[in-house]
Write an enzyme that holds these catalytic residues in place. Structure first.
Site, PDB file in Angstrom:
ATOM      1  N   HIS A 270       0.529   0.860  -0.664  1.00 30.23           N
ATOM      2  CA  HIS A 270       1.041   1.904   0.225  1.00 30.23           C
ATOM      3  C   HIS A 270       0.358   3.253  -0.054  1.00 30.23           C
ATOM      4  O   HIS A 270      -0.239   3.857   0.833  1.00 30.23           O
ATOM      5  CB  HIS A 270       2.555   2.016   0.037  1.00 30.23           C
ATOM      6  CG  HIS A 270       3.224   2.971   0.968  1.00 30.23           C
ATOM      7  ND1 HIS A 270       3.834   2.583   2.132  1.00 30.23           N
ATOM      8  CD2 HIS A 270       3.364   4.321   0.921  1.00 30.23           C
ATOM      9  CE1 HIS A 270       4.331   3.634   2.759  1.00 30.23           C
ATOM     10  NE2 HIS A 270       4.064   4.713   2.039  1.00 30.23           N
ATOM     11  N   GLU A 271       0.428   3.685  -1.301  1.00 36.04           N
ATOM     12  CA  GLU A 271      -0.167   4.985  -1.642  1.00 36.04           C
ATOM     13  C   GLU A 271      -1.689   4.918  -1.520  1.00 36.04           C
ATOM     14  O   GLU A 271      -2.335   5.911  -1.170  1.00 36.04           O
ATOM     15  CB  GLU A 271       0.255   5.417  -3.046  1.00 36.04           C
ATOM     16  CG  GLU A 271       1.759   5.487  -3.297  1.00 36.04           C
ATOM     17  CD  GLU A 271       2.538   6.286  -2.264  1.00 36.04           C
ATOM     18  OE1 GLU A 271       1.954   7.200  -1.649  1.00 36.04           O
ATOM     19  OE2 GLU A 271       3.734   5.984  -2.053  1.00 36.04           O
ATOM     20  N   HIS A 274      -2.522   5.768   1.972  1.00 38.26           N
ATOM     21  CA  HIS A 274      -2.517   7.233   2.141  1.00 38.26           C
ATOM     22  C   HIS A 274      -3.806   7.835   1.558  1.00 38.26           C
ATOM     23  O   HIS A 274      -4.425   8.718   2.154  1.00 38.26           O
ATOM     24  CB  HIS A 274      -1.309   7.842   1.422  1.00 38.26           C
ATOM     25  CG  HIS A 274      -0.004   7.681   2.138  1.00 38.26           C
ATOM     26  ND1 HIS A 274       0.179   8.064   3.443  1.00 38.26           N
ATOM     27  CD2 HIS A 274       1.200   7.202   1.711  1.00 38.26           C
ATOM     28  CE1 HIS A 274       1.454   7.826   3.803  1.00 38.26           C
ATOM     29  NE2 HIS A 274       2.084   7.297   2.771  1.00 38.26           N
ATOM     30  N   GLU A 300       1.571   7.664   7.741  1.00 45.05           N
ATOM     31  CA  GLU A 300       2.392   6.505   7.390  1.00 45.05           C
ATOM     32  C   GLU A 300       1.824   5.227   7.995  1.00 45.05           C
ATOM     33  O   GLU A 300       1.966   4.145   7.404  1.00 45.05           O
ATOM     34  CB  GLU A 300       3.832   6.747   7.860  1.00 45.05           C
ATOM     35  CG  GLU A 300       4.852   5.792   7.311  1.00 45.05           C
ATOM     36  CD  GLU A 300       5.130   5.982   5.814  1.00 45.05           C
ATOM     37  OE1 GLU A 300       4.648   6.967   5.215  1.00 45.05           O
ATOM     38  OE2 GLU A 300       5.812   5.118   5.236  1.00 45.05           O
TER      39      GLU A 300
END
Lengths: 501, 501
Positions: A270-271, A274, A300
């Protein structure tokens, strides 16, 4: 002064502002990673000062003058036609942001920040002790201030539009109502069907997994994603996050839970998503809007893309599973790939948003959206929140939280005054699914490529479609350019149907 | 506005300035510890911006007005008699620092910083390749700028006094000449005698020692020194340093050299000494001069105290050696305490300042002082530096560097434009010895206490004598108050004679 000189002057000020913002990020990163615990009071003072200097620069006469030399602040019309499209887009966004910053009186900004800071403290304690009543007066005050904030910012139809204009420009309350009206019954129904159908025994995912092994595998994931260690770094923090100080300096974190290695894996994917966005922003535009991410929802979409579309996909694990097995031979030596794949994709209603599966996730957001609207419309009293929350959980997910800790006290957002932020999480999923539809059409062999451990074509695709534009287009326009269709819930619904039915 | 209100306003601005300075430190700390290597250009931009904002605040009209409301900037006389001594001392120092900052024209500050930055890069390359001639033009330019800087700052007798007024107010070129005239022959002679007399075989200190074990022992040292982990942290960097962001946030670093564990031990004791000073500064004075260390020499007295007076003493190792032995059983299991003590205290001339023993150290400083004077007086041409350096090394230490890397290119200071800084290292040793004389008189049982692992009484002594005062007194006055005698080379000479003869 030539037009070029005027433009360069403005960009220089923009860069100073961006550098100041990066100091704020930097302080935040340090606070969550390495700062000695006893320095927290000093840290608040540093943050307060840097915020105040940043706000001063964002609303300064110097910035205004440099801006006005190139664009009419009232009409938004540039003074010079020979500026290129990128420059015009920058002027449009610089003006937007200047007008936004100057709408909020300085005193209000301070009061809001102070109230939110106290509320955040109160929330942490209330969550710990499960005492909603000690948090309620703070929430009351924040709802009041948020209504005021909406008035300062201004809106056409609904006060909630004011917040959306910050996080997701172009998206309105009505857009969300329409989307969620379609999604809510669909997701509720799908969740019921799928969770009834799934029978895999996923207990092997729980155990006792050393932090060192988890981190080792996390680093492996970053290598697979080709996250340049010259320009990024991974550390540990209680809650994972990613902060882009500059395309050459992106800091991401993960957390490890000894009983379940999937938390850390999800967090890194997830990160990492980003981070890839931040690393791919055009560096020559640093300090200008085109050097910034398009919107929170678009950010997101990138993190959810890597976390779910890739990180919970079969071909990805076909490539990655042997390494995971060798990292955690006990129990994975005895678990075949298909069982593992089924287990990490098992859907079941959970009270906690951040632990929820791909189908439930957006239902959690819709619930929060409905509550935020009710607050702003004066249709919900703060004291009634726990009861209303539990009732809505029962309606959409069919479960009831044991206590407010796993109910209305689970998230920090309201305590931080972030009304209107949750929907960007839902939009991220929709954007990602829409991009994914184009992706699988563009690369009919995507599964083969991924299965062989080649992820660079995915990064290139996302950079080409999204990252390189920065804020050149508002998010919905960017999405339409990238996918040749306007925002719709269909691709997301199709993605879930294909995957789970 | 009452006097109190005026004073509080001034302190508030002082605090903002100090917070800005702390950002600079913070960026420096990160750059040397965790920053992704590819972020260096971005980092320079951050540092340039924060330096410029800091300088602007230090010389702002707002600061000047707040200062002038309490003290006459010309005469230095406070306007109000009912201020207490601490407040008056703060006003004195705030005025000094304001006058100093405004003496240097903004353009000159920028030119100096840019020249030093280029020179530092050139120095690093020249040192790597042993090509003094590529560094020479940069040094030439810096000598020229330093002469100019001295003129801007102003001086009574010698341009060198201008620099001393920054780093060690109250100490003059003549003071140093007098001190060094006594010390130089004494130290040269003592070094000869002692190094001839010492026969211990210290080869066991060289070997292959794991970084992890070294760091483990480093942490043990910090525990013995009671460095509060709530307010400080230890990391790794190429060159060890200590930065006090705030008495509640002190960052220190060490380095490890796999062939010699004593480097890391010395570094931790040295930087730990700096850290204890920063941690003990009065927190309520943060942002005022009384919240700052007295001078660079005084800071160095604290680091050298812990590194040498304690860290190279017999009772300290009587307590600590068993732990060191268990950390490095090979070879230390076969080395008794007395042999170890003799080995770490073995004196022999070395070309490198930072690796030099307690007797040679100040000789290295005197050499640099003499060269700096010659530069400023126009008696030495930059191109003659290597030859003059080597000649002086032969004179005072009896050795000649193999090349300029271990000769005149070894230190970064001149490249950074830090003329006049080296003498603070010598003064640190003298101050420390003078304090030590009082210390052993005050605690006749100090050896017993240390032998039992009790070091808190030492910390209390230093806090009582030095730390708690911040900048209340100029360094020489502080020293006199602490030791009841004025600066003298005698205690240092006696300390060395007692230890080594």
């Amino acid at each position: 002064m030539s037009v070029k000189e005027k433009y360069d002057r403005l960009h220089k000020i923009g860069k100073e502002i961006r550098l100041l913002v990066s100091f704020g990020y930097f302080l935040e990163w340090d606070q969550e990673t390495f700062m000695p615990k006893g320095a927290i009071e000093f840290r608040s003072e540093q943050i307060e000062l840097i915020s105040s200097i940043t706000h001063r620069e964002k609303t300064s006469e110097r910035f205004k003058e440099a801006l006005e030399a190139l664009i009419d602040l009232n009409s938004g019309k540039p003074h010079y036609e020979d500026l290129d499209d990128e420059q015009k887009a920058n002027l449009r966004e610089w003006r937007e942001s200047y007008l936004h910053e100057t709408k909020l009186p300085n005193d209000f900004v301070k009061t809001f920040a102070k109230t939110a800071s106290k509320a955040t403290n109160a929330w942490a304690k209330a969550k710990n002790n499960d005492t909603f009543e000690t948090f309620a007066p703070h929430l009351q005050e924040l709802v009041h201030l948020c209504r005021k904030k909406a008035d300062f910012i201004g809106f056409k139809e609904h006060p909630y539009d004011a917040f959306l204009s910050i996080y997701e420009p172009g998206v309105t309350t009505q857009t969300l109502k329409d989307l969620f009206a379609t999604l809510k019954p669909f997701l509720s129904e799908l969740l019921k069907t799928v969770s009834r159908k799934q029978t895999v025994d996923d207990r092997f995912l729980r155990g006792n997994f050393s932090q060192q092994s988890q981190l080792e595998f996390d680093k492996h994931l970053l290598e697979i994603m080709h996250l340049d260690p010259q320009h990024s770094r991974l550390d540990l923090s209680e809650h994972p996050f990613c902060l882009g100080l500059h395309p050459h300096d992106v800091r991401l974190t993960t957390h490890t839970v000894c009983s379940n290695f999937m938390h850390s894996i999800s967090a890194v994917m997830h990160e990492g998503g980003h981070a890839i966005y931040e690393l791919n922003l055009p560096v020559e535009q640093y300090g200008a809007p085109l050097g910034e991410f398009a919107s929170y929802g678009m950010h997101e979409s990138q993190s959810r893309w890597w976390e779910t579309m890739i990180g919970l996909s079969r071909p990805f694990w076909e490539f990655t599973y042997p390494k995971l097995q060798s990292t955690f031979p006990n129990p994975l030596d005895k678990v075949n790939l298909e069982t593992f794949y089924q287990a990490i994709n098992r859907c079941r209603p959970s009270c906690i948003r951040i632990f929820s599966d791909e189908i439930s996730y957006v239902l959690h957001i819709i619930l929060r959206f409905e509550i935020e609207l009710a607050f702003l419309e004066g249709k919900l009293e703060v004291n009634d929140l726990p009861q209303v929350w539990n009732q809505k959980m029962q309606e959409s997910l069919g479960i009831t939280p044991q206590d407010d800790k796993e109910g209305c006290l689970q998230d920090i957002h309201w305590a931080a005054g972030l009304f209107g932020y949750f929907p960007t999480y839902a939009l991220g999923n929709l954007y990602a699914a829409q991009l994914y539809q184009v992706f699988i059409q563009t690369f009919p062999d995507h599964q083969d490529r991924i299965r062989q451990g080649n992820l660079t074509f995915i990064k290139d695709f996302l950079k080409e479609k999204i990252h390189r534009f920065g804020k050149q287009y508002p998010p919905l326009e960017l999405l339409e350019r990238a996918t040749s269709s306007s925002l719709s819930p269909e691709p997301y619904m199709n993605y879930l149907k294909n995957k789970f039915q």
